[in-house]
Motif scaffolding. Sequence first.
Motif, PDB file in Angstrom:
ATOM      1  N   PRO A  83      50.964  34.276 -85.333  1.00  0.00           N
ATOM      2  CA  PRO A  83      52.454  33.954 -85.238  1.00  0.00           C
ATOM      3  C   PRO A  83      53.304  34.388 -86.499  1.00  0.00           C
ATOM      4  CG  PRO A  83      50.901  31.862 -85.310  1.00  0.00           C
ATOM      5  CD  PRO A  83      50.338  32.940 -85.702  1.00  0.00           C
ATOM      6  N   GLY A  84      54.311  34.911 -86.651  1.00  0.00           N
ATOM      7  CA  GLY A  84      55.215  35.232 -87.677  1.00  0.00           C
ATOM      8  C   GLY A  84      55.560  36.754 -87.510  1.00  0.00           C
ATOM      9  N   ILE A 116      52.526  20.357 -83.739  1.00  0.00           N
ATOM     10  CA  ILE A 116      51.951  21.311 -84.851  1.00  0.00           C
ATOM     11  C   ILE A 116      50.510  20.488 -85.087  1.00  0.00           C
ATOM     12  CG2 ILE A 116      51.787  22.948 -86.583  1.00  0.00           C
ATOM     13  CD1 ILE A 116      54.266  23.352 -84.567  1.00  0.00           C
ATOM     14  N   THR A 148      58.246  27.186 -85.616  1.00  0.00           N
ATOM     15  CA  THR A 148      56.682  27.046 -85.656  1.00  0.00           C
ATOM     16  C   THR A 148      56.032  28.214 -85.987  1.00  0.00           C
ATOM     17  OG1 THR A 148      56.973  27.417 -83.183  1.00  0.00           O
ATOM     18  CG2 THR A 148      56.953  25.083 -84.002  1.00  0.00           C
ATOM     19  N   THR A 149      56.843  29.296 -85.834  1.00  0.00           N
ATOM     20  CA  THR A 149      56.185  30.700 -86.093  1.00  0.00           C
ATOM     21  C   THR A 149      56.178  31.203 -87.468  1.00  0.00           C
ATOM     22  OG1 THR A 149      58.515  31.614 -85.488  1.00  0.00           O
ATOM     23  CG2 THR A 149      56.588  31.763 -83.685  1.00  0.00           C
ATOM     24  N   MET A 153      56.743  28.689 -90.077  1.00  0.00           N
ATOM     25  CA  MET A 153      56.326  27.676 -91.055  1.00  0.00           C
ATOM     26  C   MET A 153      54.946  28.077 -91.664  1.00  0.00           C
ATOM     27  SD  MET A 153      55.458  24.897 -88.043  1.00  0.00           S
ATOM     28  CE  MET A 153      54.858  23.462 -89.145  1.00  0.00           C
ATOM     29  N   PHE A 154      53.984  28.906 -91.269  1.00  0.00           N
ATOM     30  CA  PHE A 154      53.070  29.338 -91.966  1.00  0.00           C
ATOM     31  C   PHE A 154      53.223  30.011 -93.250  1.00  0.00           C
ATOM     32  CE2 PHE A 154      52.840  29.269 -87.377  1.00  0.00           C
ATOM     33  CZ  PHE A 154      51.712  28.312 -87.218  1.00  0.00           C
ATOM     34  N   LYS A 176      52.259  27.646 -96.166  1.00  0.00           N
ATOM     35  CA  LYS A 176      51.072  27.359 -96.658  1.00  0.00           C
ATOM     36  C   LYS A 176      50.728  28.530 -97.642  1.00  0.00           C
ATOM     37  CE  LYS A 176      46.359  26.626 -94.869  1.00  0.00           C
ATOM     38  NZ  LYS A 176      45.912  27.193 -96.108  1.00  0.00           N
TER      39      LYS A 176
END
Lengths: 292, 222
Positions: free
Chosen positions: A30-31, A241, B161-162, B164-165, B168
């Motif tokens: 994702p991202g 999540i 949700t894409t 939020m990584f 980290k």
Amino acid sequence: MFTEWLKDASKIILFDGGMGSEIFKRGIEPGKLPDMLNIENPELIYEIHKTYYDVGADMCQSNTFGASFLNLQRYKIENQITEINARALENIRKARPPNRLIVGDIGPSGEFRPPVGKATSDQWVSSFEKQASVLEKGVDLWHIETMSDIEEMLAAIEAIRNLSKKPIISSMTYKKTKRGFFTIMGDSLEKCVRAQENAKVDVVGANCTLGSEEMVELVLELTNLTDKPISAKPNAGQPRIDNDKRAHYDQPVKDFVADIKRIIALGAKVVGGCCGTSPETIREIRKVIDSL
Amino acid sequence: MFFGDNKLVQEQFYKEISDAIVNLDKERAIELAKRAIIENMNLLEVIEKGYGDGIRRIGDLWEEGDFFLPELMLGGTIMQESMDILLPELKRSGENINLGTVVIATIEGDIHSIGKTIVGTMLSANGFEVYDLGADVPAEKIVNTAIEKNADVIGVSALLTTTMFGQKKIVDILEEKGIRSKFKVIIGGAPVTKSWTEECQADGFASSAVEAVKLVKKLLNK
């Protein structure tokens, strides 16, 4: 063909399900903007479209949710607008079987009007025109979706009408409040429906944000507000999540499908799924529609 | 009018400020900020009980479905403009003890800035030195700024949700550089949960601006 389907009283039109969740399921991190995968991993996008067609979707939408000029600009890849949209068309064309339709997907620009942001209607129209002019040659109809601002929706409709005569499904996204369904910009369901009717769209719809249960309520209200055909693409409940860094939609497929059955019974003409729905969901809805 | 120690009049004044914020009456909110300075009031209290209360009520109205994004945004802007008048005065008067330095941002790929801005404003109002880097900020830049400003806390917001990584990633970069223990890392945003906070090995999360202030105070033992 879509217009004939709309006229056919016995026909319930089956749309596809989620794209983003399917992409992540196939191990893509994702991202990044899923629209770039049209170029970087066309096989994967083709395969997702094909799966949805294979399980019985009457129509699927191009992987172009984020490929409007303004949204691409936010990722600094607006110079690739033609290639991204053109490749998206190629991917879905390859997957489309005979007698099924290709829907041109138009999502929000990501830019809000004042006081939230700085976007103007003219900017929106021009941004959507740039995207739609590429898609026009390959799509059978349009789905403008997940709009949380009715003004942006109207801009997108205007942009498409400026260059296309094809049917439009316009889906706003609503949140449920104690006073009824509203967009996050504060427009009521009724206000949005009137505006969409005045803009002469072919199908009035709602998608995303709401789970299938709340969507049943919304569709009931929609049927009281308009004589236009109705489209509904709810989420599979609300996301959670997990430790694997993915959004999970825990709602069992059978519960979602049971709600879709109620949505059809209320009079919706077009049904499908949004976030968290999968080919499995669409396969089960196909069975329901075929048994009607 | 002179307020002196008249608690009742003070409470009335706070309520007027809070109402001005809720009514999205910018002129009134700014006029009251100026009056608070002229009347030599306790500005921290003015901010907390007046402006902070107003912004909390706006948050409640949003939750209730009476207010929407434009109201939320306008309320935040009016709050910010009032703070621009009050905060320099607080610093001048020496009333403002710097409780710590916070670098705050919305992570790369995410343009949601409202919640983060309100958290930043509330932290400033409560005596923290806040560097708000805005939205769509790369993790590396957030960490570098935190190092440069000698920050105590790094706050990272993500609404998708894409994206939020990226939260980290902040912790990962700090670990790589061997400076994890120098900073408290807090995260926020609609999809953030306790289990995600643990997964990130962040120091805490907050689901509202008021909670965020409490969290930062707790983490820094203030």
